[in-house]
Design an enzyme around this catalytic site. Sequence first.
Site, mmCIF file in Angstrom:
data_model
loop_
_atom_site.group_PDB
_atom_site.id
_atom_site.type_symbol
_atom_site.label_atom_id
_atom_site.label_comp_id
_atom_site.label_asym_id
_atom_site.label_seq_id
_atom_site.Cartn_x
_atom_site.Cartn_y
_atom_site.Cartn_z
ATOM 1 N N ASN A 1 -5.779 -3.286 5.279
ATOM 2 C CA ASN A 1 -5.611 -3.282 3.826
ATOM 3 C C ASN A 1 -4.230 -3.731 3.338
ATOM 4 O O ASN A 1 -4.109 -4.187 2.208
ATOM 5 C CB ASN A 1 -6.002 -1.916 3.244
ATOM 6 N N GLU B 1 -0.446 7.358 10.698
ATOM 7 C CA GLU B 1 -0.459 7.234 9.230
ATOM 8 C C GLU B 1 -1.915 7.026 8.852
ATOM 9 O O GLU B 1 -2.472 5.958 9.112
ATOM 10 C CB GLU B 1 0.368 6.016 8.788
ATOM 11 N N CYS C 1 -4.565 3.585 0.904
ATOM 12 C CA CYS C 1 -4.681 4.983 1.353
ATOM 13 C C CYS C 1 -4.224 5.945 0.261
ATOM 14 O O CYS C 1 -4.500 7.139 0.349
ATOM 15 C CB CYS C 1 -3.875 5.184 2.624
#
Length: 475
Positions: A154, A250, A284
């Site tokens: 992303n 992450e 996110c």
Amino acid sequence: MAMTAEERKLLIGGEWVETGDWIEVASPYSGETVGRVAKAGADETRRAIDAAEGAMREPLPAHKRAEILVRVAGLLGRRHDEVARTISDEAGKPLKAARVEARRAMSTYTFAAVEARKLAGEMVPMDAAQAGEGKLGFTLRRPIGVVGAISPFNFPLNLVAHKLAPALAAGCAVVLKPASQTPLSALLLAELETEAGLPPGWLNVLVGPASEIGDVLIEDERVKAITFTGSGMVGWQLAERAPKKRVKLELGNATPVIVTADADVEAAAAAMAANAFSFAGQSCISVQRIYVEASAYDRFVEAFLPRVEALKVGDPADEETDVGPIIDADARERILAWIEQARTNGARVLTGGDTDGELIRPTVLADAGPDLKVSCEEVFGPVCTVNSVNSLDEAIELANGTRYGLQAGIFTARIETAMRAAQELEFGGVTINEAPTFRADQMPYGGVKDSGNTREGPAYAIRELTEERLVVLAL
Ligand code: NAP
């Protein structure tokens, strides 16, 4: 639609390598091929680790590492347009968001260059204990060793930058596996690092089957750290399988925002409309769950919906587009199924809820119960919920009520309320009167709970990729 069809080889030990097999990279918007990349497997991964280990036998001094990092930032600036178009083509990211990402990567490299020059240990006050009298003690910060880096689709440039730049600042060589759907930006960045003077072996880039490359990175003892950004399902498994490595994660979030009755509702609505749907929610920290105090609820919805409906859905190559495609058909079908689950379980669709061609229109759901997928899992699509709450306590409880803890936000006029939220929201970061989608690249960024176990941002990542060695000198 503008395309930059390109062919890219792998980078191993300073050589651009072909393997005879290729992976096609397709535009998530048009399905057209935008590039093809040489496909790596276990053998190439072992060769890449050999090269990285070999490179680290001749350490690069800090000033050289910093100079290379600064040069990469400069090259990213010079080739900004090409970099942004590559991100947009392969990820389907609207060009205006891709430009922001390309500029942020410059910032990531610039901060990493600063950290490279500052990397130092600390003095230990040896005579604070009787046993230490007559001794001098200090620590050195040593590079941890070869780093395996795995990145998601992303932010195909800047999240790769957040792996490569701190690793080089720390003095570590890297074996990088970017997402198979978006390898072109990573390989372009590798080209820029090479052009900036990075000697052979310090960066190796492999594209190919995730489990095959991942298994070698996990099993090879020479890889001392794995830095992973992606889904929790993959990330926590990697950590379990490599108990002796530093595995830094992450991961995802189901990002909540609280709007209190005294907040500037217009400002909150504008920030939410901009940050729940950017890159079709595939960030996110895309705003996903909005909790508004009851007396401000109608005002908020009235200010929010027209802004959402004004967003331009369409071709990511169009400079005006706000919301483009979802990365692939499976992800699109999953998101539509979650909207349907919400609808059939009592949630009201205030806008969207359907498709415009292949694209999901920005969708706002009201009265979504806490057990619905859209309320407790990460949607990763252009969908948010707006629920009315009776108190700050209730809002904080709902915000904390998922397994995630990356970033959360609150809009309020009162400093006491803001500070209470900052203390009680169980997240790695809390934004006040700013969308929790906000990230600047020097921030300590990362999650608690299922959202991860580390902080990125060059100053923090460099600590994770180095270890302290104590030196005691008898005087
Ligand atoms: P993903 O499916 O977990 O993939 C991430 C990376 O892991 C890709 O390179 C993928 O390779 C690789 N991978 C998959 N299976 C693997 C295995 N068994 N061994 C080793 N590597 C493996 O995630 P994604 O769909 O690309 O990204 C979306 C997720 O990333 C979301 O959950 C989002 O919240 C999270 N994210 C977190 C942050 C953060 O900073 N906290 C930032 C951005 C995104 P392939 O592409 O080849 O499958």
